[in-house]
Design a protein around this motif. Structure first.
Motif, PDB file in Angstrom:
ATOM      1  N   GLU A 267       0.841  -1.194   0.000  1.00 54.74           N
ATOM      2  CA  GLU A 267       0.000   0.000   0.000  1.00 54.74           C
ATOM      3  C   GLU A 267       0.877   1.244   0.000  1.00 54.74           C
ATOM      4  N   VAL A 268       0.540   2.195  -0.868  1.00 53.79           N
ATOM      5  CA  VAL A 268       1.281   3.450  -0.951  1.00 53.79           C
ATOM      6  C   VAL A 268       0.744   4.402   0.108  1.00 53.79           C
ATOM      7  N   GLY A 269       1.631   4.975   0.911  1.00 56.82           N
ATOM      8  CA  GLY A 269       1.220   5.933   1.931  1.00 56.82           C
ATOM      9  C   GLY A 269       0.505   7.129   1.314  1.00 56.82           C
ATOM     10  N   SER A 270      -0.251   7.837   2.124  1.00 52.64           N
ATOM     11  CA  SER A 270      -1.096   8.920   1.613  1.00 52.64           C
ATOM     12  C   SER A 270      -0.305  10.005   0.898  1.00 52.64           C
ATOM     13  N   ASP A 271       0.930  10.246   1.335  1.00 54.96           N
ATOM     14  CA  ASP A 271       1.749  11.266   0.676  1.00 54.96           C
ATOM     15  C   ASP A 271       2.774  10.660  -0.282  1.00 54.96           C
ATOM     16  N   GLY A 272       2.666   9.344  -0.521  1.00 55.55           N
ATOM     17  CA  GLY A 272       3.579   8.683  -1.448  1.00 55.55           C
ATOM     18  C   GLY A 272       4.972   8.486  -0.906  1.00 55.55           C
ATOM     19  N   SER A 273       5.173   8.664   0.406  1.00 57.81           N
ATOM     20  CA  SER A 273       6.523   8.575   0.964  1.00 57.81           C
ATOM     21  C   SER A 273       6.807   7.267   1.687  1.00 57.81           C
ATOM     22  N   GLY A 274       5.900   6.303   1.591  1.00 56.92           N
ATOM     23  CA  GLY A 274       6.137   5.027   2.243  1.00 56.92           C
ATOM     24  C   GLY A 274       5.383   3.918   1.549  1.00 56.92           C
ATOM     25  N   LEU A 275       5.837   2.677   1.739  1.00 56.21           N
ATOM     26  CA  LEU A 275       5.213   1.503   1.133  1.00 56.21           C
ATOM     27  C   LEU A 275       5.047   0.440   2.212  1.00 56.21           C
ATOM     28  N   LEU A 276       3.791   0.065   2.471  1.00 56.49           N
ATOM     29  CA  LEU A 276       3.477  -0.903   3.514  1.00 56.49           C
ATOM     30  C   LEU A 276       3.086  -2.238   2.895  1.00 56.49           C
ATOM     31  N   PRO A 277       3.873  -3.306   3.098  1.00 53.80           N
ATOM     32  CA  PRO A 277       3.504  -4.603   2.547  1.00 53.80           C
ATOM     33  C   PRO A 277       2.190  -5.107   3.150  1.00 53.80           C
ATOM     34  N   LEU A 278       1.291  -5.567   2.284  1.00 59.02           N
ATOM     35  CA  LEU A 278      -0.007  -6.061   2.727  1.00 59.02           C
ATOM     36  C   LEU A 278      -0.101  -7.582   2.666  1.00 59.02           C
ATOM     37  N   LYS A 279       0.324  -8.152   1.546  1.00 57.95           N
ATOM     38  CA  LYS A 279       0.138  -9.593   1.359  1.00 57.95           C
ATOM     39  C   LYS A 279       1.044 -10.083   0.242  1.00 57.95           C
ATOM     40  N   ASP A 280       1.512 -11.332   0.390  1.00 58.28           N
ATOM     41  CA  ASP A 280       2.265 -12.020  -0.659  1.00 58.28           C
ATOM     42  C   ASP A 280       1.366 -13.105  -1.253  1.00 58.28           C
ATOM     43  N   ILE A 281       1.443 -13.287  -2.567  1.00 60.63           N
ATOM     44  CA  ILE A 281       0.713 -14.370  -3.210  1.00 60.63           C
ATOM     45  C   ILE A 281       1.667 -15.161  -4.100  1.00 60.63           C
ATOM     46  N   ASP A 282       1.322 -16.385  -4.391  1.00 59.59           N
ATOM     47  CA  ASP A 282       2.078 -17.170  -5.361  1.00 59.59           C
ATOM     48  C   ASP A 282       1.966 -16.502  -6.720  1.00 59.59           C
ATOM     49  N   SER A 283       3.091 -16.378  -7.412  1.00 65.21           N
ATOM     50  CA  SER A 283       3.103 -15.635  -8.675  1.00 65.21           C
ATOM     51  C   SER A 283       2.453 -16.380  -9.826  1.00 65.21           C
ATOM     52  N   GLY A 284       2.249 -17.685  -9.683  1.00 59.17           N
ATOM     53  CA  GLY A 284       1.610 -18.455 -10.745  1.00 59.17           C
ATOM     54  C   GLY A 284       2.575 -19.113 -11.701  1.00 59.17           C
ATOM     55  N   GLY A 285       3.838 -19.228 -11.317  1.00 57.08           N
ATOM     56  CA  GLY A 285       4.832 -19.872 -12.180  1.00 57.08           C
ATOM     57  C   GLY A 285       6.200 -19.802 -11.538  1.00 57.08           C
ATOM     58  N   ASP A 286       7.220 -20.089 -12.352  1.00 60.24           N
ATOM     59  CA  ASP A 286       8.590 -20.144 -11.852  1.00 60.24           C
ATOM     60  C   ASP A 286       9.409 -18.975 -12.403  1.00 60.24           C
ATOM     61  N   TRP A 287       9.985 -18.228 -11.486  1.00 63.35           N
ATOM     62  CA  TRP A 287      10.898 -17.114 -11.798  1.00 63.35           C
ATOM     63  C   TRP A 287      10.157 -15.923 -12.433  1.00 63.35           C
ATOM     64  N   PRO A 288       9.348 -15.223 -11.618  1.00 59.38           N
ATOM     65  CA  PRO A 288       8.619 -14.053 -12.124  1.00 59.38           C
ATOM     66  C   PRO A 288       9.570 -12.906 -12.452  1.00 59.38           C
ATOM     67  N   ARG A 289       9.925 -12.821 -13.703  1.00 57.81           N
ATOM     68  CA  ARG A 289      10.948 -11.879 -14.160  1.00 57.81           C
ATOM     69  C   ARG A 289      10.388 -10.462 -14.299  1.00 57.81           C
ATOM     70  N   HIS A 290       9.114 -10.350 -14.679  1.00 57.79           N
ATOM     71  CA  HIS A 290       8.540  -9.036 -14.978  1.00 57.79           C
ATOM     72  C   HIS A 290       7.028  -9.123 -14.841  1.00 57.79           C
ATOM     73  N   HIS A 291       6.405  -8.005 -14.495  1.00 57.64           N
ATOM     74  CA  HIS A 291       4.948  -7.984 -14.400  1.00 57.64           C
ATOM     75  C   HIS A 291       4.453  -6.563 -14.631  1.00 57.64           C
ATOM     76  N   LEU A 292       3.181  -6.449 -14.955  1.00 56.74           N
ATOM     77  CA  LEU A 292       2.575  -5.137 -15.128  1.00 56.74           C
ATOM     78  C   LEU A 292       1.096  -5.201 -14.800  1.00 56.74           C
ATOM     79  N   VAL A 293       0.561  -4.047 -14.413  1.00 56.87           N
ATOM     80  CA  VAL A 293      -0.878  -3.882 -14.226  1.00 56.87           C
ATOM     81  C   VAL A 293      -1.427  -3.182 -15.449  1.00 56.87           C
ATOM     82  N   ARG A 294      -2.477  -3.776 -16.009  1.00 60.95           N
ATOM     83  CA  ARG A 294      -3.138  -3.193 -17.173  1.00 60.95           C
ATOM     84  C   ARG A 294      -4.631  -3.187 -16.892  1.00 60.95           C
TER      85      ARG A 294
END
Length: 339
Positions: A267-294
């Protein structure tokens, strides 16, 4: 969507730049190889012309390609010399130049483009100096440039994974990249990839320490304002971080970790100055080299299991649901929208 890949010369199974098509439900379809190329491990797209750029990582080259049909490419102009292990290419939003980052020898090279989008002039940036040299006397560390970010103010920020440094450059026509200033990160962190938040802060993921850093712009100079873990569960033995990207509205960031094969939601802090980890999930394969949100989907490219996993993102929490779709794709190393 174009896929960067590794071909046999880089230990992969692909034949060149790949092409994927997304339907209205986010599902990806493998269309095939757009053009034969040698380990085009990262690609970039010209902002206005139907031109694509790719590194040839093992060949120490950069090549331009012209679109030749719906999902086909053909070489445009001659290949351009790069440095050792050229691993990343980025395109200027105004279409003036591209940059290549070279992991093997630390070079950052700018190529000015002609009116057709063809690299016409090549300008290596000044070599880097290790700001942590005093911490390892007698054991000089190799500079390892890994990525370039075209920033909102027109400057360019690059990561030096070997020297634990972010470098900020200005572009001068006919000269190339001119050093502006740098931000020194902790020794051994290994800054790899980076993304700029709409508010202006830059988020960096470190390959070696599996952390995230935030640098903030103050009076024209970036300064380090945050350091934290890149995952909710912590780094495991053999882990290395790969990519960081933002969700569509900038409220969440997503990091990929190879080894334990996780995608972490922060989660991005309200002023963009911090990052709070929320949850880890399995990436769905082996060696997640790159990803994007579309849009409402997260696509994750897995270099070793030859697949791209797609997740639907919850618009409120930013969390991915179960794997929505799995597309076969040979040795994918980057996912870049074609338009």
């Amino acid at each position: 969507m174009w896929t960067g890949t590794y071909t046999p010369d880089g230990g992969g199974r692909a034949e060149g730049i790949g092409a994927l098509r997304a339907d209205g439900n986010g599902r990806l379809e493998w269309l095939g190889t757009a053009v034969d190329a040698q380990s085009p491990s990262f690609v970039a797209v010209h902002p206005t012309l139907p031109v694509v750029y790719a590194v040839a990582e093992q060949q120490k080259l950069v090549q331009a390609y012209r679109r030749a049909g719906e999902f086909a490419l053909e070489p445009l102009g001659a290949p351009q010399p790069a440095g050792e292990a050229a691993c990343h290419v980025a395109s200027d939003p105004q279409g003036r130049f591209i940059t290549a980052a070279c992991w093997g020898d630390g070079q950052v090279i700018l190529y000015e483009l002609d009116s057709d989008g063809v690299p016409a002039r090549r300008y290596p940036a000044p070599p880097s100096v290790d700001p942590h040299a005093s911490l390892s006397p007698g054991e000089p560390r190799q500079s390892r440039a890994h990525a370039s970010l075209m920033m909102q103010d027109g400057r360019v920020m690059t990561t030096d994974l070997g020297h634990d440094t972010l470098r900020i450059w200005t572009y001068e026509a006919g000269t190339g990249l001119v050093a502006d200033h740098e931000v020194v990160l902790p020794f051994g962190s290994g800054p790899r990839h980076l993304v700029q938040h709409p508010g202006g802060n830059v988020f960096v993921v470190s390959e070696y320490s599996v952390e995230v850093f935030v640098v903030r712009l103050e009076a024209g100079t970036f300064e380090l304002v945050f350091r934290g873990p890149a995952t909710a569960g912590g780094a495991l033995e053999g882990d290395s971080a790969a990519e960081i990207c933002l969700g569509a509205d900038g409220r969440f960031a997503y990091t990929g970790v190879r080894g334990s094969n996780r995608i972490s939601v922060l989660e991005v802090g309200s002023d963009g100055s911090g990052l709070l980890p929320l949850k880890d999930i399995d990436s769905g394969g082996d060696w997640p080299r790159h990803h994007l949100v579309r849009g409402p989907w997260l696509h994750v490219a897995h270099e070793r299991s030859d697949n791209v996993a797609t997740f639907a993102l919850d618009p409120g929490t930013g969390l991915p649901g179960p794997v929505l779709h799995d597309a076969a794709a040979p040795s994918p190393t980057a996912l870049v929208p074609a338009d």
